[in-house]
Design an enzyme around this catalytic site. Structure first.
Site, PDB file in Angstrom:
ATOM      1  CE1 TYR A  86      49.678  14.959  -5.147  1.00 19.73           C
ATOM      2  CE2 TYR A  86      48.862  14.558  -2.921  1.00 19.73           C
ATOM      3  CZ  TYR A  86      48.875  14.248  -4.272  1.00 19.73           C
ATOM      4  OH  TYR A  86      48.088  13.232  -4.739  1.00 19.73           O
ATOM      5  CB  THR A 116      44.394  13.194  -4.121  1.00 15.69           C
ATOM      6  OG1 THR A 116      44.686  12.776  -2.791  1.00 15.69           O
ATOM      7  CG2 THR A 116      44.678  14.686  -4.211  1.00 15.69           C
ATOM      8  CG  ASP A 117      42.163  11.175   0.373  1.00 12.11           C
ATOM      9  OD1 ASP A 117      43.266  11.526  -0.088  1.00 12.11           O
ATOM     10  OD2 ASP A 117      42.041  10.288   1.249  1.00 12.11           O
ATOM     11  CD  GLU A 118      47.328  13.795   0.480  1.00 17.34           C
ATOM     12  OE1 GLU A 118      48.006  14.780   0.816  1.00 17.34           O
ATOM     13  OE2 GLU A 118      47.819  12.701   0.143  1.00 17.34           O
ATOM     14  CE  LYS A 138      46.195  14.884  -8.257  1.00 12.61           C
ATOM     15  NZ  LYS A 138      46.336  14.236  -9.597  1.00 12.61           N
TER      16      LYS A 138
END
Length: 341
Positions: free
Chosen positions: A150, A126-128, A154
């Site tokens: 989260y 994810t970009d997060e 990831k």
């Protein structure tokens, strides 16, 4: 035909990817492994049941026995399985670590055990993992600075997958995509939540001032990028996946309201999420250099999404009935002010 293992295939992006895969390879062999947690939904896979070469196995990616059986004779693994909601991770960190890190480890170990058969292992990140960026865009080489449980979990799975390429030459590719939306999304997510709230005559909860910025990627574009990288990507590489459709949350909300013929009285501003990242932005030059480009802009994709939810109330109503009402109302509670100054 290749044997695919799609973990988390009963979820939003996983099921859409299977749909896209069958469009590209009519006779593909697809094995799905899904734990069927709150966001896993067999309705997402109903059209594939009974299809030749399609198998569904209910199980946890952190269960070595189950994964060993499902990995047999697989050429391509695409790991969508994850705990994904930031709000949930703030309250329940342990389940995120179990699935997003330990589960990835179990998958990698079993993939390694049959490395001679494996052509690709795609880890969906994810970009997060980058954290927030106020100006410019993240490149694949940017520092990883996750800011919530989260995104931290990831990041762990992302880097663990890379380590199996670097250490064991497992054919790993990692994708980091921006916010994905479209049909079949679980109604806890902001776009389907807002659409379904409006259909139910409810207000839509906007965090803070609604000034946070996201890049919005239509799910078909996300799926096409993954499929493209299975064919064209280089092992050991990370690829950002985005559409350069950056909008504030408030602008996004107003677009939804316009499409559904509602005015701004439908907005309810609520207290901001703790540690809410202000902006995500991805540089996708590396992926586009391989010949991929997105097809949908946000206005087009959003209209398709609104139309789909309006025509599939039987799908989302039963999911919405099980949803913690705090999500529909704004998880962190209502702000004192009722409008943006």
């Amino acid at each position: 035909m290749k044997q695919y293992l799609i973990t988390g295939g009963a979820g939003f992006i996983g099921a859409n990817f299977i749909r896209y895969l069958y469009q590209q390879e009519k006779g593909a062999k697809v094995r799905v492994l899904d734990k069927l947690t709150y966001s896993g939904n067999m309705d997402n896979l109903a059209e594939f049941q009974g299809k030749e070469g399609f198998e569904f196995i209910q199980g946890d990616i952190s269960d070595d026995r189950v994964v060993k059986a499902t990995m047999k004779d697989v050429q391509v693994v695409v790991n969508f399985a994850a705990e994904v909601a930031v709000d949930r991770s703030i309250q329940d960190q342990q389940s995120f670590l179990k699935t997003d890190v330990l589960g990835v480890h179990v998958l990698l170990e079993n993939a390694l055990a049959q490395k001679e058969h494996l052509e690709r292992f795609v880890q969906i990140s994810t970009d997060e993992v980058y954290g927030q960026i106020l100006e410019g865009s993240f490149r694949e080489t940017s520092e990883l600075k996750p800011r919530n449980p989260y995104s931290a979990s990831k990041t762990g799975g992302d880097r663990l997958a890379y380590s199996y390429f670097a250490t064991y030459q497992l054919p790993v590719i990692i994708t980091r995509a921006s916010n994905t939306y479209g049909p079949w999304a679980y109604p806890e997510k902001v776009i389907p939540l807002f659409i379904t709230n409006i259909l139910e005559g409810l207000q839509v909860p906007v965090f803070g001032e609604g000034s946070q910025i996201r890049d919005w990627l239509y799910v078909e574009d996300h799926c096409s990028a993954i499929y493209h990288l299975i064919q064209k990507g280089q092992n050991g590489e990370v690829y950002n996946v985005g559409s350069h459709q950056e909008y504030t949350n408030l602008s996004l909300t107003k677009m939804i309201l316009d499409l559904m013929s509602r005015d701004e009285s439908s907005i309810r501003f609520v207290a901001d999420r703790p540690g809410h990242d202000f902006r995500y932005s991805l540089d996708t030059a590396k992926l586009q250099g391989t010949g991929w480009s997105p097809k949908y802009d946000l206005p087009t994709g959003l209209k398709k999404t609104v139309d789909w939810y309006q025509n599939h109330e039987d799908y989302w109503q039963k999911l919405k009935a099980k949803l913690d009402p705090r999500f529909a109302q704004g998880y962190w509670g209502e702000k004192e002010k009722s409008e943006v100054s």
